[in-house]
Design a protein around this motif. Sequence first.
Motif, PDB file in Angstrom:
ATOM      1  N   UNK A   9       0.819  -1.213   0.095  1.00  0.00           N
ATOM      2  CA  UNK A   9       0.051   0.073  -0.205  1.00  0.00           C
ATOM      3  C   UNK A   9       0.864   1.313  -0.133  1.00  0.00           C
ATOM      4  N   UNK A  10       1.771   1.229   0.834  1.00  0.00           N
ATOM      5  CA  UNK A  10       2.799   2.569   1.031  1.00  0.00           C
ATOM      6  C   UNK A  10       3.681   2.474  -0.278  1.00  0.00           C
ATOM      7  N   UNK A  11       4.145   1.183  -0.609  1.00  0.00           N
ATOM      8  CA  UNK A  11       5.204   1.401  -1.544  1.00  0.00           C
ATOM      9  C   UNK A  11       4.863   1.892  -3.097  1.00  0.00           C
ATOM     10  N   UNK A  12       3.754   1.221  -3.524  1.00  0.00           N
ATOM     11  CA  UNK A  12       3.294   1.524  -4.864  1.00  0.00           C
ATOM     12  C   UNK A  12       2.269   2.474  -5.134  1.00  0.00           C
ATOM     13  N   UNK A  13       1.818   3.296  -4.035  1.00  0.00           N
ATOM     14  CA  UNK A  13       0.737   4.066  -4.364  1.00  0.00           C
ATOM     15  C   UNK A  13       1.380   5.605  -4.999  1.00  0.00           C
ATOM     16  N   UNK A  14       2.491   5.799  -5.427  1.00  0.00           N
ATOM     17  CA  UNK A  14       3.018   7.040  -5.970  1.00  0.00           C
ATOM     18  C   UNK A  14       2.040   7.668  -7.050  1.00  0.00           C
ATOM     19  N   UNK A  15       1.467   6.729  -7.817  1.00  0.00           N
ATOM     20  CA  UNK A  15       0.414   7.116  -8.667  1.00  0.00           C
ATOM     21  C   UNK A  15      -0.666   6.074  -8.808  1.00  0.00           C
ATOM     22  N   UNK A  16      -1.929   6.814  -9.370  1.00  0.00           N
ATOM     23  CA  UNK A  16      -3.360   6.058  -9.221  1.00  0.00           C
ATOM     24  C   UNK A  16      -3.005   4.705 -10.177  1.00  0.00           C
ATOM     25  N   UNK A  67      -2.095  11.059  -3.522  1.00  0.00           N
ATOM     26  CA  UNK A  67      -0.681  11.337  -3.749  1.00  0.00           C
ATOM     27  C   UNK A  67      -0.391  11.915  -5.113  1.00  0.00           C
ATOM     28  N   UNK A  68      -1.036  11.314  -6.158  1.00  0.00           N
ATOM     29  CA  UNK A  68      -0.352  11.773  -7.553  1.00  0.00           C
ATOM     30  C   UNK A  68      -0.969  13.482  -7.863  1.00  0.00           C
ATOM     31  N   UNK A  69      -2.348  13.611  -7.223  1.00  0.00           N
ATOM     32  CA  UNK A  69      -2.675  14.738  -7.663  1.00  0.00           C
ATOM     33  C   UNK A  69      -1.816  15.773  -6.927  1.00  0.00           C
ATOM     34  N   UNK A  70      -1.541  15.662  -5.468  1.00  0.00           N
ATOM     35  CA  UNK A  70      -0.818  16.593  -4.546  1.00  0.00           C
ATOM     36  C   UNK A  70       0.735  16.455  -5.102  1.00  0.00           C
ATOM     37  N   UNK A  71       1.191  15.365  -5.553  1.00  0.00           N
ATOM     38  CA  UNK A  71       2.523  15.194  -5.743  1.00  0.00           C
ATOM     39  C   UNK A  71       3.058  15.501  -7.054  1.00  0.00           C
ATOM     40  N   UNK A  72       2.289  15.186  -8.089  1.00  0.00           N
ATOM     41  CA  UNK A  72       2.488  15.725  -9.601  1.00  0.00           C
ATOM     42  C   UNK A  72       1.288  16.131 -10.255  1.00  0.00           C
ATOM     43  N   UNK A  73       0.474  16.658  -9.492  1.00  0.00           N
ATOM     44  CA  UNK A  73      -0.775  17.592 -10.278  1.00  0.00           C
ATOM     45  C   UNK A  73      -1.317  16.786 -11.418  1.00  0.00           C
ATOM     46  N   UNK A  74      -1.237  15.352 -11.331  1.00  0.00           N
ATOM     47  CA  UNK A  74      -2.106  14.682 -12.290  1.00  0.00           C
ATOM     48  C   UNK A  74      -2.805  13.774 -11.853  1.00  0.00           C
ATOM     49  N   UNK A 103      -2.867  12.031 -16.382  1.00  0.00           N
ATOM     50  CA  UNK A 103      -3.329  13.325 -17.004  1.00  0.00           C
ATOM     51  C   UNK A 103      -3.351  14.299 -16.076  1.00  0.00           C
ATOM     52  N   UNK A 104      -2.743  15.481 -16.617  1.00  0.00           N
ATOM     53  CA  UNK A 104      -2.665  16.580 -15.944  1.00  0.00           C
ATOM     54  C   UNK A 104      -4.013  17.122 -15.605  1.00  0.00           C
ATOM     55  N   UNK A 105      -4.293  17.494 -14.216  1.00  0.00           N
ATOM     56  CA  UNK A 105      -5.379  17.808 -13.907  1.00  0.00           C
ATOM     57  C   UNK A 105      -5.249  19.311 -13.031  1.00  0.00           C
ATOM     58  N   UNK A 106      -4.283  19.521 -12.547  1.00  0.00           N
ATOM     59  CA  UNK A 106      -4.215  20.767 -12.081  1.00  0.00           C
ATOM     60  C   UNK A 106      -3.352  21.595 -12.941  1.00  0.00           C
ATOM     61  N   UNK A 107      -3.732  22.917 -13.244  1.00  0.00           N
ATOM     62  CA  UNK A 107      -3.083  23.807 -13.953  1.00  0.00           C
ATOM     63  C   UNK A 107      -1.621  24.372 -13.474  1.00  0.00           C
ATOM     64  N   UNK A 108      -1.154  25.260 -14.050  1.00  0.00           N
ATOM     65  CA  UNK A 108       0.443  25.693 -13.644  1.00  0.00           C
ATOM     66  C   UNK A 108       0.477  26.313 -12.434  1.00  0.00           C
ATOM     67  N   UNK A 109      -0.725  26.998 -12.042  1.00  0.00           N
ATOM     68  CA  UNK A 109      -0.678  27.726 -10.855  1.00  0.00           C
ATOM     69  C   UNK A 109      -0.356  26.683  -9.558  1.00  0.00           C
ATOM     70  N   UNK A 110      -0.521  25.559  -9.879  1.00  0.00           N
ATOM     71  CA  UNK A 110      -0.383  24.611  -8.668  1.00  0.00           C
ATOM     72  C   UNK A 110       1.162  24.144  -8.689  1.00  0.00           C
ATOM     73  N   UNK A 111       1.833  24.555  -7.432  1.00  0.00           N
ATOM     74  CA  UNK A 111       3.204  23.815  -7.195  1.00  0.00           C
ATOM     75  C   UNK A 111       3.001  22.652  -6.780  1.00  0.00           C
ATOM     76  N   UNK A 112       3.504  21.350  -7.459  1.00  0.00           N
ATOM     77  CA  UNK A 112       3.448  19.917  -6.922  1.00  0.00           C
ATOM     78  C   UNK A 112       4.240  19.829  -5.491  1.00  0.00           C
ATOM     79  N   UNK A 113       3.596  19.353  -4.719  1.00  0.00           N
ATOM     80  CA  UNK A 113       4.238  19.172  -3.409  1.00  0.00           C
ATOM     81  C   UNK A 113       5.219  17.573  -3.793  1.00  0.00           C
ATOM     82  N   UNK A 131       6.839  16.265  -1.700  1.00  0.00           N
ATOM     83  CA  UNK A 131       6.959  15.177  -0.716  1.00  0.00           C
ATOM     84  C   UNK A 131       6.213  13.999  -0.861  1.00  0.00           C
ATOM     85  N   UNK A 132       4.967  14.343  -1.703  1.00  0.00           N
ATOM     86  CA  UNK A 132       3.691  13.578  -1.497  1.00  0.00           C
ATOM     87  C   UNK A 132       4.153  12.184  -2.425  1.00  0.00           C
TER      88      UNK A 132
END
Lengths: 204, 192
Positions: free
Chosen positions: A32-39, A153-160, A164-174, A176-177
Motif C-alpha cells: 500500500x505504501x510502496x506502490x501508491x505514488x500514482x493511481x 498522492x498523484x494529484x498533490x505530488x505531480x498535479x495529475x 493526465x494533468x488535472x491541476x494547472x500551472x498555478x499549482x506547485x506540486x508537493x 514530498x507526496x
Amino acid sequence: MAKSKTTLRYEFLKGLWDENPILKSLLGLCPVLAVTNSAINGLAMGLATTFVLLSSSIIISSIRNLIPNQVRIPAFIVIIATFVTVADRFLAAFFPLISKDLGPYVPLIVVNCIILGRQEAFSSKNSVFRSIIDSSGMGVGFILVLVALGGFREILGSASLFGVTVLGDWFQPWLVMILPGGAFLGLGIFIGIANWINDRRARA
Amino acid sequence: MKLILLFISAAVVNNFVLSYFLGICPFIGVSKKVSSAVSMGMAVTFVMTITAAVTWLIYHLILVPANLEILQYVSFILVISSLVQLVEMFVKKISKPLYDTLGIYLPLITTNCAILGLALFAVLREYNFMESLVYGIGAGAGFSLAIVIMAGIREELELAKVPKPFEGAGITMIVAASLALAFMGFAGLISV
C-alpha cells in the motif's frame, strides 16, 4: 458453521468498509505504501493482489478438507507463491512498463498478510462459493484504498491523475507526496479520516 | 571499502522500513515499547543475515544451473519459513534466555516482507556472496534502528494529547512520515 446466518451480501460488503483490510485490519501495508505514488500503479497492484487472493481462495477452499491441519500454513504459502509467479510473469509479458515500476513488490505479494490472513480466517473453513464472495469483497476494498491513496498522492505530488494533468500551472506540486514520507503521511490521514467517520456513525 | 559503503547504504540511506516500506507490519505492531523493539530488531537482523547467505547459495548454486529461476519465489519463501523454524529451535537449544527475550517474535518473522524483499533485492542487484551477506547485516541494522527510534517516540506519545481518530495507527503513520523525511537527509551520503 456458525457464520451460515450472515448473508452473502454482507460477506461481500464487509470487505469494503467494516472489515476493510487496510483501514480497519491494517494488513498488507507494505505494498500500500510502496506502490501508491500514482493511481495507475495502485490500480495495477490492487488487481494483481486481488487475482492472487481470488485464485488461491478458490483452490484452498476446494481442497480445504485434504490439507492436514499441521502443515496448512506452508501449503497455503506454496499455493499463493505459485499464483504470484503467474501474476508476475503475466504483468512482465503484457504490461512491461508497469511491471518495471512495481519491481520487486509484485513478488512480495507472497508475504502480503491480507492473502494469508483470508485463507486462514475464511477460505480454509468455508465453501468455495462463499470464499469467492469474501475474497472479491476484500479485493475490491483493497483496490479502492490503493487507487484512492494513489490518486491523492498523484494529484498533490505531480498535479495529475492516471497520468493526465488535472491541476494547472498555478499549482506547485508537493514533491514530498510522491516520496516515501508522503506515503506514510497519506495513509495516516486516511486511517484518521476512516476512524473519524466510524466514530460519527457510531454516535449517530 | 565497497562493502562498508554497501552496509551504510542498506542501513540508513536506503533504509528498508522508511524508504522501501518493507517490514511495516512489525514496525507498527511491535513498536510500542523500546525493549520489545530491540528484541524484534535483533531477531530480524539475525534471520536476515542467515537468509541473505542461504538464498544466495540456493539461487546461484541450484536454481541458476538448473535453469529454474522461475521457481525463485516459491523456493525462497519455503527456505525462509523453514529457516525461521530452524533458527527458533536452535536458539531455544543454545540460549534459553535469548529465546525467552525474542519470544513470539521469532515465528512472526516468516511473514515479514523485509526478509523476502532482502532475498529478492540481492538477486536483482546481482550481488556476490560477500556483498549479499553485508547487505543482509546492513538491512537488519537499518530495521533495528528504525523500529527502536519509532518505539522511543511512541513511548513519549503515550503522554501526548492526540486527536481521537488519529490515536494508534494514524499518528504512528504520521510520525513515520517525519522519520522518513529525516532519513531522506542521508540520501546525499552515497549515490548507490
